[in-house]
Design an enzyme around this catalytic site. Structure first.
Site, PDB file in Angstrom:
ATOM      1  N   SER A 203     -10.516  -0.259   6.363  1.00 38.38           N
ATOM      2  CA  SER A 203      -9.679  -0.177   5.102  1.00 38.38           C
ATOM      3  C   SER A 203      -9.073  -1.351   4.694  1.00 38.38           C
ATOM      4  O   SER A 203      -8.543  -1.497   3.505  1.00 38.38           O
ATOM      5  CB  SER A 203      -8.532   1.026   5.181  1.00 38.38           C
ATOM      6  OG  SER A 203      -9.401   2.378   5.305  1.00 38.38           O
TER       7      SER A 203
ATOM      8  N   LYS B 102       0.822  -1.304   0.042  1.00 37.31           N
ATOM      9  CA  LYS B 102      -0.142   0.039  -0.180  1.00 37.31           C
ATOM     10  C   LYS B 102       0.844   1.299  -0.039  1.00 37.31           C
ATOM     11  O   LYS B 102       1.793   1.353   0.681  1.00 37.31           O
ATOM     12  CB  LYS B 102      -0.882   0.018   1.060  1.00 37.31           C
ATOM     13  CG  LYS B 102      -2.000   1.199   1.281  1.00 37.31           C
ATOM     14  CD  LYS B 102      -2.807   0.770   2.284  1.00 37.31           C
ATOM     15  CE  LYS B 102      -4.129   1.908   2.582  1.00 37.31           C
ATOM     16  NZ  LYS B 102      -4.890   1.706   3.689  1.00 37.31           N
TER      17      LYS B 102
ATOM     18  N   SER C 214      -9.478   2.289   2.487  1.00 34.64           N
ATOM     19  CA  SER C 214      -8.467   2.930   1.715  1.00 34.64           C
ATOM     20  C   SER C 214      -7.378   2.426   0.892  1.00 34.64           C
ATOM     21  O   SER C 214      -6.551   2.582   0.171  1.00 34.64           O
ATOM     22  CB  SER C 214      -7.722   3.748   2.763  1.00 34.64           C
ATOM     23  OG  SER C 214      -7.153   3.131   3.559  1.00 34.64           O
TER      24      SER C 214
END
Length: 456
Positions: free
Chosen positions: A175, A76, A151
């Protein structure tokens, strides 16, 4: 035969270990897939092809060591990766290249994984819709007009499309779970401290965690074996080693079913899909009981702690996007009385849920209250006729669970009539990560929803 890029991580590791497939071949299959589909979904935003190929060649020249030897993985764009651009989704850091890896990246590399690149995230992970000013929006691979969630939306879309078999993510308000639900993959929010995330500024903050995402529960479990474990720089790191649950199946387990987590509005299409989950567990031999929960104390507690954290983490508002700025501004309004109230609410809720889990082994509920929404919309503004007052409100079914200090997995539960993925959330007692994964694996095997690939 399954194409190389859609093999499980466990199968990839086995093939590399037995020299039936090389790490270079696996990496090239993933790079080819990225080139083929990434322009349409915008999941991988920084590609480290040369570094990855060097690492794959080195892996092929060495004796297999760790459990992920030669397996591609994506990180990420919130975690630091040495020598690989890390923007945090913010124009402030559009050219930022860290000098060192974050702990989760180091652990994955130590396990033998090959870092392919970075996946898209909203600015500083703020929100469950992956869009930012640096790279734009990540699109849902099952319907390119829809959101991939967030996210960790880039991670989920990359997994769903076969760009990588494993990806790390993070979760404060959903997320790891929301994008898994939106993209028909698996995401685990571990018990805080299970995957340590050392911090110089918010070492005691337990709402935000890092964790694994994959296409299967088995691969999430495998990845947990690499990233979990004690680290003395985290004051609440769990000392016991993570190990898969030695038991199998769910026969005899006590399963609590909440279709709305105590009265939250749920989109009818989502409700129709998740309503099928209790029957699956009953067929597998579990004792299922519908429960009426009251988790409403989590609302105030989450918002106060989240706001406080943002004010701590981002003192300077210059160049921040509207969602991050809004959180910081709310954080500057937090008082000592607010924090005292939030602590009382969270403590009371924790004790009530401790008693709840004396009666039930797991809680199952919708991950998200809506199916994937149009990618152009900044957030969901209404659910089943109920207005959402701000960009956070539509995520309550996920962030109320975050307050419980509990492990929670998102597992594919089916599809709406329009072909949009929907996940079910499996929540366990704090520290019972292995049991949550065991229950998730049983549900996955009984339904097979995760086998359905996006129509790219």
């Amino acid at each position: 035969m399954t194409e190389l890029h859609y093999l499980t991580a466990a199968e990839m590791a086995r093939l590399v270990r037995t020299r039936q497939v090389s790490a270079v071949e696996l990496l090239q299959a993933c790079l080819d897939r990225i080139e083929q589909v990434n322009p349409r979904v915008n999941a991988v935003v920084t590609l480290a092809a040369e570094q990855a190929m060097d690492a794959a060649e080195a892996a092929d020249a060495a004796e297999p060591a760790g459990p992920l030897h030669g397996v591609p993985v994506a990180h990420k764009d919130l975690v630091d990766t040495a020598g690989i651009r890390t923007t945090y989704g913010s124009p402030r850091y559009a050219r930022h290249v860290p000098d060192a890896d974050d702990l989760i990246v180091r652990r994955l590399r130590r396990a033998g994984a090959i870092s392919v690149g970075k996946t898209n995230t909203p600015e500083f992970g703020t929100g469950s819709h992956t869009v930012n000013e640096v790279f734009g929006a990540t699109r849902n691979p099952y319907d390119l007009s829809r959101s991939a969630g967030g996210s960790s939306g880039g991670a989920a879309a990359a997994l769903a499309t076969g760009m990588v078999p494993l990806a790390d993510g993070s979760d404060m308000g959903g997320s790891l779970r929301n994008p898994a639900s939106f993209c028909n993959v698996v995401g685990l929010r571990p018990t805080p401290g299970r995957v340590p995330d050392p911090s110089d500024t918010a070492a005691w903050y337990t709402l935000s965690v890092q964790g694994p995402m994959a296409r299967t529960v088995g691969d999430v479990t495998l990845m947990m074996s690499a990233v979990a474990g004690f680290d003395p720089r985290s004051p609440f790191a769990i000392t016991e080693d993570f190990a898969p649950d030695p038991e199998e199946g769910v026969a005899g387990l006590r399963v609590a079913w909440s279709p709305d987590l105590g009265g939250l509005p749920v989109d009818p299409a989502t409700a129709a899909v998740t309503a099928g989950a209790p029957a699956v567990f009953e067929r597998l031999g579990a004792r299922v009981e519908r429960v009426d929960l009251d988790l409403s104390d989590a609302e105030d507690a989450f918002r106060v702690y989240r706001a406080w954290y943002y004010a701590l983490a981002f003192g300077d508002l210059t160049g921040l996007g509207p969602n991050t700025r809004w959180n910081v501004e709310r954080g500057r309004e937090v008082t000592g009385a607010d924090l005292a109230r939030a602590e009382r609410l969270r403590s009371g809720l924790y004790q009530r849920m401790a008693a709840f889990f004396d009666t039930y082994d797991v809680l199952i509920a919708p991950v998200s209250q809506v199916p994937p929404f149009p990618v152009e919309e900044p957030y969901v503004k209404e659910i089943d006729g109920v207005p959402m007052p701000d960009y956070l409100a539509w995520m309550r079914s996920a962030y109320w669970i975050s307050v419980l200090h509990a492990p929670a997995a998102s597992v594919p539960a089916g599809f709406t009539g329009d072909g949009l993925p929907v996940g079910v959330q499996i929540v366990g007692r704090p520290f019972a990560d292995a049991k949550v994964l065991r229950v998730a694996a049983a549900f996955e095997a009984a339904t097979g929803h995760g086998l359905r690939r996006p129509p790219l």
